[in-house]
Write a protein that holds these residues in place. Structure first.
Motif, PDB file in Angstrom:
ATOM      1  N   MET A   1      -4.182   0.029   5.493  1.00 34.47           N
ATOM      2  CA  MET A   1      -3.364   0.919   4.674  1.00 34.47           C
ATOM      3  C   MET A   1      -2.561   1.873   5.553  1.00 34.47           C
ATOM      4  O   MET A   1      -1.566   2.451   5.114  1.00 34.47           O
ATOM      5  CB  MET A   1      -4.236   1.702   3.698  1.00 34.47           C
ATOM      6  CG  MET A   1      -3.459   2.325   2.545  1.00 34.47           C
ATOM      7  SD  MET A   1      -4.524   2.975   1.255  1.00 34.47           S
ATOM      8  CE  MET A   1      -4.868   4.594   1.893  1.00 34.47           C
TER       9      MET A   1
ATOM     10  N   HIS B   1      -0.873   0.904  -4.601  1.00 35.74           N
ATOM     11  CA  HIS B   1      -1.508   0.830  -3.276  1.00 35.74           C
ATOM     12  C   HIS B   1      -0.494   0.409  -2.213  1.00 35.74           C
ATOM     13  O   HIS B   1      -0.431   0.991  -1.121  1.00 35.74           O
ATOM     14  CB  HIS B   1      -2.674  -0.153  -3.313  1.00 35.74           C
ATOM     15  CG  HIS B   1      -3.173  -0.557  -1.965  1.00 35.74           C
ATOM     16  ND1 HIS B   1      -2.614  -1.606  -1.249  1.00 35.74           N
ATOM     17  CD2 HIS B   1      -4.157  -0.061  -1.187  1.00 35.74           C
ATOM     18  CE1 HIS B   1      -3.224  -1.724  -0.087  1.00 35.74           C
ATOM     19  NE2 HIS B   1      -4.169  -0.809  -0.023  1.00 35.74           N
ATOM     20  N   ASP B   2       0.302  -0.585  -2.536  1.00 30.71           N
ATOM     21  CA  ASP B   2       1.289  -1.085  -1.573  1.00 30.71           C
ATOM     22  C   ASP B   2       2.363  -0.034  -1.280  1.00 30.71           C
ATOM     23  O   ASP B   2       2.904   0.008  -0.166  1.00 30.71           O
ATOM     24  CB  ASP B   2       1.929  -2.373  -2.087  1.00 30.71           C
ATOM     25  CG  ASP B   2       0.924  -3.525  -2.124  1.00 30.71           C
ATOM     26  OD1 ASP B   2      -0.169  -3.397  -1.530  1.00 30.71           O
ATOM     27  OD2 ASP B   2       1.233  -4.557  -2.765  1.00 30.71           O
ATOM     28  N   SER B   3       2.663   0.807  -2.265  1.00 30.48           N
ATOM     29  CA  SER B   3       3.612   1.897  -2.031  1.00 30.48           C
ATOM     30  C   SER B   3       3.054   2.868  -1.003  1.00 30.48           C
ATOM     31  O   SER B   3       3.776   3.323  -0.102  1.00 30.48           O
ATOM     32  CB  SER B   3       3.911   2.638  -3.339  1.00 30.48           C
ATOM     33  OG  SER B   3       4.609   1.807  -4.254  1.00 30.48           O
TER      34      SER B   3
ATOM     35  N   ASN C   1       9.029  -4.963   8.490  1.00 30.89           N
ATOM     36  CA  ASN C   1       7.886  -5.492   7.743  1.00 30.89           C
ATOM     37  C   ASN C   1       6.855  -6.096   8.689  1.00 30.89           C
ATOM     38  O   ASN C   1       7.178  -6.569   9.747  1.00 30.89           O
ATOM     39  CB  ASN C   1       8.361  -6.555   6.754  1.00 30.89           C
ATOM     40  CG  ASN C   1       9.177  -5.931   5.624  1.00 30.89           C
ATOM     41  OD1 ASN C   1       8.755  -4.919   5.065  1.00 30.89           O
ATOM     42  ND2 ASN C   1      10.312  -6.518   5.297  1.00 30.89           N
TER      43      ASN C   1
ATOM     44  N   SER D   1       0.915   2.157   1.340  1.00 33.01           N
ATOM     45  CA  SER D   1       0.933   1.480   2.637  1.00 33.01           C
ATOM     46  C   SER D   1       2.325   1.478   3.252  1.00 33.01           C
ATOM     47  O   SER D   1       2.486   1.740   4.449  1.00 33.01           O
ATOM     48  CB  SER D   1       0.435   0.029   2.478  1.00 33.01           C
ATOM     49  OG  SER D   1      -0.913   0.009   2.086  1.00 33.01           O
ATOM     50  N   ARG D   2       3.344   1.197   2.439  1.00 31.39           N
ATOM     51  CA  ARG D   2       4.720   1.168   2.948  1.00 31.39           C
ATOM     52  C   ARG D   2       5.161   2.542   3.426  1.00 31.39           C
ATOM     53  O   ARG D   2       5.839   2.676   4.449  1.00 31.39           O
ATOM     54  CB  ARG D   2       5.674   0.651   1.872  1.00 31.39           C
ATOM     55  CG  ARG D   2       5.666  -0.860   1.685  1.00 31.39           C
ATOM     56  CD  ARG D   2       6.866  -1.310   0.877  1.00 31.39           C
ATOM     57  NE  ARG D   2       6.885  -0.712  -0.438  1.00 31.39           N
ATOM     58  CZ  ARG D   2       6.366  -1.269  -1.531  1.00 31.39           C
ATOM     59  NH1 ARG D   2       5.776  -2.449  -1.445  1.00 31.39           N
ATOM     60  NH2 ARG D   2       6.434  -0.668  -2.696  1.00 31.39           N
TER      61      ARG D   2
ATOM     62  N   LYS E   1      -2.189  -2.458  -7.750  1.00 37.41           N
ATOM     63  CA  LYS E   1      -1.953  -2.975  -6.407  1.00 37.41           C
ATOM     64  C   LYS E   1      -0.556  -2.553  -5.916  1.00 37.41           C
ATOM     65  O   LYS E   1      -0.363  -2.267  -4.726  1.00 37.41           O
ATOM     66  CB  LYS E   1      -2.076  -4.490  -6.394  1.00 37.41           C
ATOM     67  CG  LYS E   1      -1.887  -5.142  -5.024  1.00 37.41           C
ATOM     68  CD  LYS E   1      -2.911  -4.679  -4.018  1.00 37.41           C
ATOM     69  CE  LYS E   1      -2.974  -5.570  -2.790  1.00 37.41           C
ATOM     70  NZ  LYS E   1      -1.713  -5.690  -2.068  1.00 37.41           N
TER      71      LYS E   1
END
Length: 439
Positions: A23, A334-336, A439, A338-339, A331
Motif C-alpha cells: 500500500m 483502497h487503490d486510491s 505505474n 495506494s496511488r 477495493k
C-alpha cells in the motif's frame, strides 16, 4: 494489534506486513503495547513500563516484528502513556493510601491538576519521574530498536492547576518537560520521531515543533462533514498550514469512522449507496494525502471501515472485515490510497516545505469546486474535486500551460490557457500533473 487480525497478536500482524508495504506505508504506529492491566485493552492503562504486553507476544516476538518492519522499509513508532499509570504500578503501590496514591508519593499526584486524568497522575516536575521516563524511553530505543514515540495526552504533563477552559493555555513548564524528554530520545537516536497528542496554545505547539517534535492535527470533524456531503464545518484549511510538524489525520482510535457517519447521516446517496460513499471517501483522501507533511491513516480507513467506535463498547474489540477488499467499491478506495501514497513517494519534491502550495478548500469553495496546486522547480500538480451531489463545470487555474497528464488514466492533456473550465462529476476528482504517471 488486537483488532488488526484474527489472531489479535504479533504473528497475525507479521502476516500483513506485505499488505502494508504494497500500500506504500512507511511507518507503523502501534497503540500502547507496554504491559497493561488485563489482556483485552486499548493499552492506555499501563502498569509495567519496561515489559511488553503478553497479550500480543513474547519479548522475542516483538523484536522479530520490529526487525521485519525495518527489513520492509517501515519505521515502528510506539504509542507511550506517561501521563498516568494504574494502581498496579509498583511506584504507585509503594506509597499508597486507601484507593489513591499517598501524599508522600514522590512519583504521583494524589489528585491530577488537569481535568483529563485517568488512573493515577504522574508528577513530571518530580526529578524521579523525569529520570524514570527518560530511562524507559532510552531502554525502548536500545532494547527494541524502535524509531520513535507518539506520546499520549501530553497536555497533562503539567503541575499547573487548570480547568477544561484553561488547560490548553501556554505553559512554559510543560514545554521544558517535553523538551527534556525529546533531548533524552535524540541522545540515543538522533533521527527518532517524537509525536505529541497535545492540542494546546499555538505558541506552545510552535515552540515544541521548533525543537523537532511533531504534533497531532485532528481533522476528523471536517472530513466527516465532507464525507457525509455537508459543506458546513467542512473546511480543510487548518491541515494546510505550511509546517512539517503537523501529523494530520482523518480518523484515529478516538474518533468515529467517516464511513460509519456516512451510513447513518449521509446526504442522499451518501447514506444509501456504497459506490457513492466510497467515491466521496476517495475524494476526501485525495484532499488529504496530496497535502505536504506527514499523514496518519487509522487502520482499515483505506477500506471504508464503517463499524461504529461504540460497537462492543468504545474500547471493546471490533469485528474484522478483511473481506471488504473483495468488494469492488471498497477495493477502489483502497487503490486510491495506494496511488496517492505512490504519488507522494515518487515525487517527494512536491511535498517538502519549500515547494509552492496553494489551496481553495474552505466551505465557500463547496459549490465552486475545491482545488490544490503544488509546484517544485521542475514539476507541477493540480488537484480538483467536486464534493457536491451535482455534476459541476468549474473554473480551474493551472500554474503553467503546455503538456499535462491525467494521473489516474495516463492520458495526455494539452493545456493552452492557464484558466479554463473543467467538468467534474459529483463525488469525483481529477489529478493532473506535468509528469507522466509511473505505474
Amino acid at each position: 494489534l488486537r483488532d488488526f487480525t484474527a489472531t489479535s497478536d504479533i504473528n497475525g500482524a507479521m502476516g500483513k506486513l506485505s499488505y502494508l508495504k504494497e500500500m506504500g506505508v512507511n511507518a507503523i504506529e502501534l497503540m500502547p503495547v507496554q504491559e497493561f492491566d488485563g489482556n483485552d485493552s486499548w493499552g492506555y492503562n499501563p502498569c509495567f513500563f519496561f515489559a511488553m504486553d503478553k497479550a500480543y507476544g513474547t519479548k522475542t516476538m516483538y523484536k522479530q516484528f520490529i526487525d521485519a518492519c525495518h527489513e520492509a522499509g517501515m519505521a515502528v513508532i510506539l504509542d507511550v502513556v506517561y501521563n498516568h499509570a494504574t494502581g498496579n504500578n509498583p511506584l504507585a503501590k509503594l506509597y499508597w493510601d486507601g484507593d489513591k496514591t499517598a501524599k508522600n508519593n514522590p512519583y504521583f499526584n494524589v489528585e491530577a491538576p488537569h481535568p483529563y486524568s485517568v488512573f493515577h497522575d504522574f508528577n513530571h516536575e518530580s526529578p524521579l519521574v523525569r529520570k524514570f521516563v527518560k530511562r524507559n524511553l532510552q531502554f525502548l530505543l536500545k532494547e527494541y530498536k524502535v524509531d520513535g514515540f507518539r506520546f499520549d495526552l501530553t497536555k497533562g504533563f503539567t503541575q499547573t492547576s487548570c480547568t477544561e477552559s484553561t488547560a490548553s493555555n501556554y505553559d512554559a513548564s510543560r514545554i521544558a518537560i517535553l523538551k527534556d524528554y525529546n533531548a533524552a530520545i535524540k541522545e540515543v537516536k538522533e533521527g527518532s520521531y517524537v509525536i505529541l497528542e497535545h492540542f494546546c496554545d499555538s505558541k506552545e505547539e510552535n515552540e515544541l515543533a521548533a525543537d523537532g517534535m511533531h504534533l497531532w492535527r485532528n481533522l476528523n470533524n471536517a472530513y466527516c462533514q465532507s464525507a457525509m456531503g455537508y459543506a458546513e464545518n467542512s473546511s480543510f484549511s487548518s491541515l494546510y498550514e505550511r509546517t512539517p510538524a503537523w501529523v494530520g489525520f482523518i480518523e484515529s482510535h478516538d474518533e468515529e469512522r467517516a464511513a460509519y457517519k456516512q451510513s447513518q447521516w449521509g446526504d442522499g446517496v451518501l447514506k444509501t449507496d456504497l459506490d457513492a460513499r466510497m467515491n466521496q471517501l476517495a475524494l476526501n483522501t485525495t484532499f488529504f494525502l496530496t497535502v505536504p507533511g506527514p499523514k496518519m491513516v487509522w487502520q482499515f480507513g483505506e477500506m471504508g471501515y464503517d463499524v461504529s467506535i461504540e460497537e462492543n463498547g468504545r474500547t471493546g474489540k471490533k469485528p474484522l472485515h478483511w473481506e471488504y477488499l473483495e468488494n469492488k467499491d471498497r477495493k477502489a478506495l483502497h487503490d486510491s490510497y495506494s496511488r496517492l501514497i505512490k504519488l507522494r513517494n515518487d515525487n517527494p519534491e512536491l511535498f517538502t516545505s519549500t515547494s509552492q502550495f496553494s489551496w481553495e478548500v474552505g466551505t465557500s469553495n463547496w459549490g465552486q469546486g475545491r482545488f490544490i496546486t503544488l509546484s517544485s522547480t521542475t514539476k507541477h500538480m493540480l488537484v480538483a474535486g467536486n464534493f457536491s451531489k451535482t455534476d459541476g463545470a468549474y473554473t480551474v487555474t493551472f500554474p503553467v500551460t503546455g503538456k499535462w497528464y491525467d494521473y489516474l488514466t495516463g492520458d495526455e492533456v494539452e493545456v493552452k490557457d492557464a484558466t479554463q473550465k473543467m467538468e467534474i462529476p459529483a463525488h469525483s476528482y481529477r489529478i493532473l500533473t506535468t509528469f507522466p504517471c509511473l505505474n
